[in-house]
Design a protein around this motif. Structure first.
Motif, PDB file in Angstrom:
ATOM      1  N   PHE A 111       0.805  -1.221   0.000  1.00 38.72           N
ATOM      2  CA  PHE A 111       0.000   0.000   0.000  1.00 38.72           C
ATOM      3  C   PHE A 111       0.838   1.271   0.000  1.00 38.72           C
ATOM      4  O   PHE A 111       0.316   2.368   0.070  1.00 38.72           O
ATOM      5  CB  PHE A 111      -0.965  -0.017   1.184  1.00 38.72           C
ATOM      6  N   GLY A 112       2.163   1.128  -0.051  1.00 36.13           N
ATOM      7  CA  GLY A 112       3.018   2.297  -0.152  1.00 36.13           C
ATOM      8  C   GLY A 112       3.721   2.648   1.149  1.00 36.13           C
ATOM      9  O   GLY A 112       3.940   1.788   2.001  1.00 36.13           O
ATOM     10  N   LEU A 113       4.054   3.919   1.273  1.00 31.09           N
ATOM     11  CA  LEU A 113       4.867   4.414   2.382  1.00 31.09           C
ATOM     12  C   LEU A 113       4.174   5.564   3.099  1.00 31.09           C
ATOM     13  O   LEU A 113       3.473   6.363   2.481  1.00 31.09           O
ATOM     14  CB  LEU A 113       6.206   4.952   1.853  1.00 31.09           C
ATOM     15  N   SER A 114       4.432   5.676   4.373  1.00 29.52           N
ATOM     16  CA  SER A 114       3.950   6.836   5.123  1.00 29.52           C
ATOM     17  C   SER A 114       4.883   8.016   4.856  1.00 29.52           C
ATOM     18  O   SER A 114       6.040   7.841   4.461  1.00 29.52           O
ATOM     19  CB  SER A 114       3.925   6.531   6.628  1.00 29.52           C
ATOM     20  N   GLU A 115       4.389   9.197   5.104  1.00 22.62           N
ATOM     21  CA  GLU A 115       5.225  10.390   4.945  1.00 22.62           C
ATOM     22  C   GLU A 115       6.366  10.391   5.954  1.00 22.62           C
ATOM     23  O   GLU A 115       7.447  10.896   5.666  1.00 22.62           O
ATOM     24  CB  GLU A 115       4.386  11.663   5.057  1.00 22.62           C
ATOM     25  N   ASP A 116       6.166   9.813   7.129  1.00 25.03           N
ATOM     26  CA  ASP A 116       7.247   9.729   8.114  1.00 25.03           C
ATOM     27  C   ASP A 116       8.415   8.910   7.583  1.00 25.03           C
ATOM     28  O   ASP A 116       9.574   9.251   7.808  1.00 25.03           O
ATOM     29  CB  ASP A 116       6.740   9.121   9.429  1.00 25.03           C
ATOM     30  N   VAL A 117       8.121   7.828   6.886  1.00 23.29           N
ATOM     31  CA  VAL A 117       9.184   7.012   6.294  1.00 23.29           C
ATOM     32  C   VAL A 117       9.902   7.810   5.215  1.00 23.29           C
ATOM     33  O   VAL A 117      11.138   7.829   5.154  1.00 23.29           O
ATOM     34  CB  VAL A 117       8.632   5.682   5.731  1.00 23.29           C
ATOM     35  N   ARG A 118       9.160   8.487   4.381  1.00 21.64           N
ATOM     36  CA  ARG A 118       9.787   9.300   3.320  1.00 21.64           C
ATOM     37  C   ARG A 118      10.701  10.367   3.932  1.00 21.64           C
ATOM     38  O   ARG A 118      11.797  10.605   3.446  1.00 21.64           O
ATOM     39  CB  ARG A 118       8.720   9.953   2.445  1.00 21.64           C
ATOM     40  N   ARG A 119      10.243  11.018   4.999  1.00 16.21           N
ATOM     41  CA  ARG A 119      11.047  12.067   5.637  1.00 16.21           C
ATOM     42  C   ARG A 119      12.298  11.508   6.309  1.00 16.21           C
ATOM     43  O   ARG A 119      13.299  12.208   6.437  1.00 16.21           O
ATOM     44  CB  ARG A 119      10.208  12.839   6.660  1.00 16.21           C
ATOM     45  N   ALA A 120      12.248  10.277   6.756  1.00 11.74           N
ATOM     46  CA  ALA A 120      13.401   9.668   7.440  1.00 11.74           C
ATOM     47  C   ALA A 120      14.532   9.320   6.477  1.00 11.74           C
ATOM     48  O   ALA A 120      15.667   9.112   6.895  1.00 11.74           O
ATOM     49  CB  ALA A 120      12.958   8.407   8.184  1.00 11.74           C
ATOM     50  N   ALA A 121      14.238   9.286   5.189  1.00  3.69           N
ATOM     51  CA  ALA A 121      15.217   8.846   4.193  1.00  3.69           C
ATOM     52  C   ALA A 121      16.357   9.841   4.033  1.00  3.69           C
ATOM     53  O   ALA A 121      16.145  11.054   4.014  1.00  3.69           O
ATOM     54  CB  ALA A 121      14.526   8.653   2.845  1.00  3.69           C
TER      55      ALA A 121
END
Length: 159
Positions: A111-121
């Motif tokens: 189902f994809g990624l949360s914005e928190d995961v994207r920001r942690a990258a």
């Protein structure tokens, strides 16, 4: 150097499991390599946007807990930057020269990624604008990591 893949879901297809096992074996001379899996969160049928974000948030928290402390984090994201195999090899080489001892690649669930995961990258990486299953991406990623080591060493890999 240690490379970790953190991902949601277990592999189901034998051909994917066999392919990953082969590349893990090939990576042995180059790096410590580990795959950490979490169970995928269940998504309700016809979820609202708020429900979807809650599910992705819970899954994202569990994924991020599996990332080793101090690891450089690549998040595989359809909205990320596309790189050639040579560019990825060069980037991994630079990270090693800079003293990075741990690199993690994170693959979200269906189902994809949360914005928190994207920001942690540290880097959001896209393999293509095409859609692949998250399980197929795991095999492609392991192959590209192996290819990166071969490129760095100037060894033939692809004729």
């Amino acid at each position: 150097m240690k490379i970790t893949i953190v991902c949601a879901g277990r592999l189901k297809e034998k051909y994917l499991t066999a392919g990953i096992a082969e590349y893990k074996k090939r990576l042995t001379p180059f790096t410590q390599f580990e795959i950490r899996e979490i169970h995928e969160e269940k998504m309700p049928d016809a979820p609202s946007d708020a429900e979807k974000q809650q599910v992705l948030g819970r899954e994202g928290e569990r994924l991020l807990k599996q990332v080793p402390d101090g690891s450089y984090l690549y998040v595989l994201d359809v909205y990320g930057e596309e790189k050639s195999s040579e560019e990825l090899a060069d980037e991994l080489g630079r990270l090693m020269v800079q003293g990075r001892s741990s690199i993690t690649f994170l693959i979200g669930g269906a189902f994809g990624l949360s914005e928190d995961v994207r920001r942690a990258a540290d880097c959001r990486l896209s393999f293509s604008r095409m859609t692949f299953t998250h399980q197929m991406v795991r095999l492609l990623l392991v192959e590209q990591i192996y290819r990166a080591f071969k490129i760095q060493r100037g060894e033939k890999y692809h004729w």
